[in-house]
Design an enzyme around this catalytic site. Structure first.
Site, PDB file in Angstrom:
ATOM      1  N   ASP A  17       0.853  -1.191   0.000  1.00  0.00           N
ATOM      2  CA  ASP A  17       0.000   0.000   0.000  1.00  0.00           C
ATOM      3  C   ASP A  17       0.889   1.240   0.000  1.00  0.00           C
ATOM      4  OD1 ASP A  17      -2.221   1.581   0.127  1.00  0.00           O
ATOM      5  OD2 ASP A  17      -2.620   1.251   2.245  1.00  0.00           O
ATOM      6  N   GLU A  92      -6.741   4.667  -8.936  1.00  0.00           N
ATOM      7  CA  GLU A  92      -7.995   5.197  -8.411  1.00  0.00           C
ATOM      8  C   GLU A  92      -8.643   6.219  -9.329  1.00  0.00           C
ATOM      9  OE1 GLU A  92      -9.679   6.584  -4.058  1.00  0.00           O
ATOM     10  OE2 GLU A  92      -7.838   5.427  -4.326  1.00  0.00           O
ATOM     11  N   LYS A 128      -9.891   1.503  -9.036  1.00  0.00           N
ATOM     12  CA  LYS A 128     -10.408   1.737  -7.694  1.00  0.00           C
ATOM     13  C   LYS A 128     -11.560   2.735  -7.747  1.00  0.00           C
ATOM     14  CE  LYS A 128      -7.619   1.980  -4.085  1.00  0.00           C
ATOM     15  NZ  LYS A 128      -6.489   2.398  -3.213  1.00  0.00           N
ATOM     16  N   THR A 152     -13.069   0.648  -2.925  1.00  0.00           N
ATOM     17  CA  THR A 152     -12.333   1.202  -1.793  1.00  0.00           C
ATOM     18  C   THR A 152     -13.264   2.005  -0.879  1.00  0.00           C
ATOM     19  OG1 THR A 152     -10.328   2.427  -1.198  1.00  0.00           O
ATOM     20  CG2 THR A 152     -11.660   3.325  -3.001  1.00  0.00           C
ATOM     21  N   PHE A 174     -11.691  -1.088   5.159  1.00  0.00           N
ATOM     22  CA  PHE A 174     -10.667  -0.281   5.835  1.00  0.00           C
ATOM     23  C   PHE A 174     -10.678  -0.558   7.341  1.00  0.00           C
ATOM     24  CE2 PHE A 174      -9.407   3.495   2.964  1.00  0.00           C
ATOM     25  CZ  PHE A 174      -9.292   2.668   1.867  1.00  0.00           C
TER      26      PHE A 174
END
Length: 317
Positions: A17, A92, A128, A152, A174
């Site tokens: 990440d 993303e 994403k 996400t 998350f």
């Protein structure tokens, strides 16, 4: 005994990440994921100046907008990452498009086309999308086109169910941000086994496995290695370089905590229309707060990235 990182690799696919390629080379994850915040940080490092310069030069040549140059920069990073990791790279879609299904679809197609122009197959990329209702609908369209999506900013069962119904390739619940919310609101103290973020991922994972849902569960946003250890066995785990380093130095035994065989008692699969999704989100204060906060944060960092690009374009004129 091998390190906990090596033991974890035998149970879960490890994903990095970060936008820092040197960290990725050091820890050899299977996949890599980025977002505007990580790319903004990476652009400050001299090692990646050439990626920024290429995007600026392209922007000047094509009289492109700051937004187009920012997209170019994101793909520059992503294309480099595909040379390092053997698996997938996540890129993303702009956070400020999170409530516009059509715009997210257009942006996703454009990103995939840019990758294709660099001979990077769509099979190496995950798009994403924020897990809003609109993001889920965009994923449903893109998945039918063969464009795999990484959903996400996911914090709740409602979001996970909607993503499963859309046949999203992967979700990123998350963990740490769920914990943050509960601590801020007076919860705890928590152990790794009572951590609300860990429990959320375990519940989603059990629901998916019990109902033979193929969507990949990738725990994300960790605050400590205890959360990671508590999710050992999850399909994938995306981990920051700092926590990867801690795991690589710890030679203690790592116990598998999650397995498809442990999904007994999970609820049956359910359909979820827009009204039901929005009501479930409304009733979940944590998920509502963290989704909105996450979109604002990514949009702010995307704005900072665009401002940087704008300044560089002006300086190069």
């Amino acid at each position: 005994m091998p390190s906990k990182l090596e033991q974890l690799r035998s149970m879960s696919t490890v994903v990095s990440d970060t936008g820092d390629m040197e960290s990725i080379r050091a820890f050899k994850p299977t996949d890599a994921t980025t977002n505007p915040t990580l790319i903004l940080k990476a652009t400050q490092l001299p090692a990646y100046a050439h990626l920024v310069e290429e995007a600026i030069a392209w922007g000047r040549k094509h009289a492109a907008s700051a937004g187009a140059v920012t997209d170019r920069l994101a793909v520059n990073f992503g294309a480099e990452l595909t040379k390092i990791v053997p698996g997938r790279v996540s890129t993303e879609v702009d956070a400020d498009l999170s409530f516009d299904t059509a715009a997210m679809i257009v942006k996703a197609r454009a990103l995939i086309a840019d990758y294709a122009s660099r001979s990077v197959s769509h099979e190496r990329i995950l798009i994403k999308l924020a897990t809003t209702w609109e993001g889920v609908q965009a994923a449903a369209v893109l998945q039918k086109e063969g464009i795999d999506c990484n959903m996400t900013l996911l914090f709740s069962a409602a979001q996970a169910i909607a993503c499963a119904n859309a046949h999203a390739f992967l979700i990123s619940p998350f963990v740490g941000r769920i914990l943050d919310w509960h601590v801020k609101n007076g919860g705890g103290p928590y152990t790794s086994e009572t951590d609300p973020g860990v429990l959320s991922v375990r519940g989603i994972y059990a629901y998916y496995k019990a109902n033979d849902i193929k969507t990949v569960v990738m725990g994300a946003s960790f605050r400590n290695i205890g959360e990671i250890e508590a999710l050992a066995g999850c399909d994938r785990l995306t981990i920051s370089p700092q926590l990867l380093e801690q795991l690589s130095k710890d030679e203690g035994a790592l116990t598998r905590k999650m397995s498809p065989d442990d999904s007994k008692g999970a609820p049956a699969a359910t359909a979820l229309d827009e009204k039901s999704f929005r009501w479930m989100m409304n009733e979940d204060a944590m998920a509502t707060d963290k989704l909105a906060e996450g979109i604002r944060t990514f949009a702010k960092d995307l704005g900072s990235l665009r401002n940087l690009v704008t300044a560089r374009l002006a300086a190069a004129a």
